[in-house]
Motif scaffolding. Structure first.
Motif, short mmCIF file in Angstrom:
data_model
loop_
_atom_site.label_atom_id
_atom_site.label_comp_id
_atom_site.label_asym_id
_atom_site.label_seq_id
_atom_site.Cartn_x
_atom_site.Cartn_y
_atom_site.Cartn_z
N MET A 161 -11.83 -12.72 7.23
CA MET A 161 -11.84 -11.38 7.81
C MET A 161 -10.56 -10.64 7.47
O MET A 161 -10.57 -9.44 7.14
CB MET A 161 -12.03 -11.48 9.33
CG MET A 161 -12.03 -10.15 10.07
SD MET A 161 -10.37 -9.55 10.54
CE MET A 161 -9.89 -10.80 11.74
N HIS A 162 -9.44 -11.34 7.56
CA HIS A 162 -8.13 -10.75 7.27
C HIS A 162 -8.10 -10.21 5.83
O HIS A 162 -7.63 -9.09 5.58
CB HIS A 162 -7.05 -11.80 7.48
CG HIS A 162 -5.66 -11.25 7.46
ND1 HIS A 162 -5.00 -10.92 6.30
CD2 HIS A 162 -4.80 -10.96 8.49
CE1 HIS A 162 -3.80 -10.46 6.58
NE2 HIS A 162 -3.65 -10.48 7.90
N GLU A 163 -8.61 -10.98 4.88
CA GLU A 163 -8.60 -10.56 3.48
C GLU A 163 -9.55 -9.39 3.24
O GLU A 163 -9.22 -8.46 2.49
CB GLU A 163 -9.00 -11.74 2.58
CG GLU A 163 -7.97 -12.86 2.53
CD GLU A 163 -6.64 -12.40 1.99
OE1 GLU A 163 -6.63 -11.58 1.05
OE2 GLU A 163 -5.60 -12.83 2.52
N ILE A 164 -10.72 -9.42 3.86
CA ILE A 164 -11.70 -8.35 3.67
C ILE A 164 -11.16 -7.02 4.23
O ILE A 164 -11.23 -5.98 3.56
CB ILE A 164 -13.04 -8.72 4.34
CG1 ILE A 164 -13.69 -9.88 3.60
CG2 ILE A 164 -13.98 -7.51 4.37
CD1 ILE A 164 -14.96 -10.39 4.25
N VAL A 165 -10.63 -7.06 5.44
CA VAL A 165 -10.08 -5.85 6.04
C VAL A 165 -8.90 -5.33 5.23
O VAL A 165 -8.76 -4.12 5.01
CB VAL A 165 -9.66 -6.12 7.50
CG1 VAL A 165 -8.93 -4.92 8.09
CG2 VAL A 165 -10.88 -6.44 8.34
N GLY A 166 -8.05 -6.25 4.77
CA GLY A 166 -6.90 -5.84 3.96
C GLY A 166 -7.30 -5.17 2.66
O GLY A 166 -6.77 -4.13 2.30
N ALA A 167 -8.28 -5.77 1.97
CA ALA A 167 -8.73 -5.20 0.70
C ALA A 167 -9.42 -3.85 0.91
O ALA A 167 -9.20 -2.89 0.15
CB ALA A 167 -9.68 -6.16 0.01
N VAL A 185 0.83 -1.21 0.00
CA VAL A 185 0.00 0.00 0.00
C VAL A 185 0.86 1.26 0.00
O VAL A 185 0.50 2.27 -0.62
CB VAL A 185 -0.97 -0.02 1.21
CG1 VAL A 185 -0.24 0.15 2.53
CG2 VAL A 185 -2.03 1.06 1.05
N ILE A 186 2.02 1.21 0.65
CA ILE A 186 2.92 2.38 0.65
C ILE A 186 3.49 2.61 -0.74
O ILE A 186 3.49 3.74 -1.25
CB ILE A 186 4.05 2.17 1.67
CG1 ILE A 186 3.49 2.19 3.10
CG2 ILE A 186 5.12 3.25 1.52
CD1 ILE A 186 4.51 1.81 4.16
N LEU A 187 3.97 1.55 -1.38
CA LEU A 187 4.52 1.66 -2.72
C LEU A 187 3.47 2.17 -3.70
O LEU A 187 3.74 3.08 -4.50
CB LEU A 187 5.06 0.31 -3.19
CG LEU A 187 5.54 0.22 -4.64
CD1 LEU A 187 6.68 1.19 -4.88
CD2 LEU A 187 5.95 -1.20 -4.99
N THR A 188 2.27 1.61 -3.64
CA THR A 188 1.22 2.01 -4.57
C THR A 188 0.79 3.45 -4.32
O THR A 188 0.52 4.19 -5.27
CB THR A 188 0.01 1.08 -4.44
OG1 THR A 188 0.44 -0.29 -4.48
CG2 THR A 188 -0.98 1.30 -5.57
#
Length: 311
Positions: free
Chosen positions: A277-283, A219-222
């Motif tokens: 949950m991990h994937e949903i929060v991450g996305a 997310v930082i790079l993007t």
């Protein structure tokens, strides 16, 4: 006329001229020279989701810029002046790397220089090919996109080097946020002879591993790439570029910390569906962060497009 029909008609017309095939040979030669680098990019995108996501966002952002600015495509499949200059730059960089390899001794500085020149050559060749295919009208976007893409490649080589520092920052920021929420937090390192050291975030005596995926590099790079892309496209001053990059860096790190905090708070209630949950929060945090950066940096939106049409 659709772009596909336009390219087809242009090909039928240009294919009767020998210089068209000569241009294709020049581009094919560059494709052969840069094939190892292209393979590395493809393998990295396949093996690392954060690499693929950043690359996908960059391509999508370029498409949005082209679409919202109503750029027309004319004079396709022609080696116009910008395409020719970019092509010459690519071959010049290849020539420089050849002589540097022959005339200099191996060193860290030499390797960095060769890598930078090689990436410049690769992006110049890509820019020349895009301008050759779609015409000179895409010059501004092509220059901006290729400069951002070159930065993306260079920064991607530092993934492993920046992993632990970014993980430490993410853990510290998350710990401070959790402390503000009244949680009992401890941040430490678990060392074992059998496995590599792990960064452990203990919240109310429940341990969470701050893994490489939690370092926020994606997310930082993007965010940095979006800020660079929009700043270069808007032709802002160097000071504005620096401010935008710092703002994007801070935004990316902040959203990554919020993501970790959200996962930690939701984990006790979703243990049976933790991975989901991990994937949903991450996305959700990833795309919300990018939308925030896009708006902060003045990226075009539907409302801006509508107002231009009304004007």
């Amino acid at each position: 006329m659709s772009l596909r029909k336009q390219l087809l008609e242009s090909f039928c017309e240009k294919s009767k001229k020998w210089d068209f095939w000569l241009n294709l040979v020049l581009f094919a030669s560059l494709g052969f020279v840069f094939w190892p680098l292209t393979q590395w990019i493809a393998n990295s995108a396949q093996d690392q989701s954060r690499f693929f996501n950043a690359l996908l966002v960059l391509v999508f952002a370029v498409f949005i810029l082209a679409y919202f600015n109503r750029i027309s495509v004319t004079q396709t499949l022609a080696l116009n002046s910008p395409a020719r200059n970019s092509l010459l730059l690519a071959y010049l960089c290849i020539l420089i790397t050849f002589f540097l390899n022959r005339l200099t001794e191996p060193s860290f500085l030499r390797n960095i220089t060769l890598s930078s020149i090689s990436v410049t050559a690769y992006c110049s060749a890509l820019c020349a090919f895009v301008l050759f295919i779609f015409g000179v009208q895409l010059r501004r976007i092509a220059y901006t996109a290729c400069a951002s893409f070159g930065t993306f490649i260079i920064l991607s080589t530092f993934m492993s080097t920046l992993d632990w520092p970014l993980r430490s920052l993410a853990g510290e920021w998350s710990a401070k946020l959790l402390n503000l929420l009244g949680k009992s937090v401890e941040l430490g390192i678990s060392e074992s002879a059998e496995v590599a050291p792990q960064l452990i975030l203990s919240v109310n005596q429940i341990p969470f591993v701050v893994a490489s995926e939690c370092n926020g590099f994606g997310v930082i790079l993007t965010s940095l790439l979006l800020a660079l892309l929009l700043t270069l496209y808007q032709r802002l001053r160097p000071l504005s570029l620096l401010i935008n990059l710092i703002a994007a860096l801070f935004t990316g790190m902040a959203f990554n910390a919020v993501r970790i905090v959200a996962i930690v708070l939701l984990a006790p209630h979703t243990m049976t569906q933790y991975d989901l949950m991990h994937e949903i929060v991450g996305a959700a945090s990833f795309w919300t962060c990018l939308c925030t950066v896009w708006i902060l940096m003045g990226g075009p939106t539907r409302s801006a497009l509508r107002s231009d049409a009304e004007a």
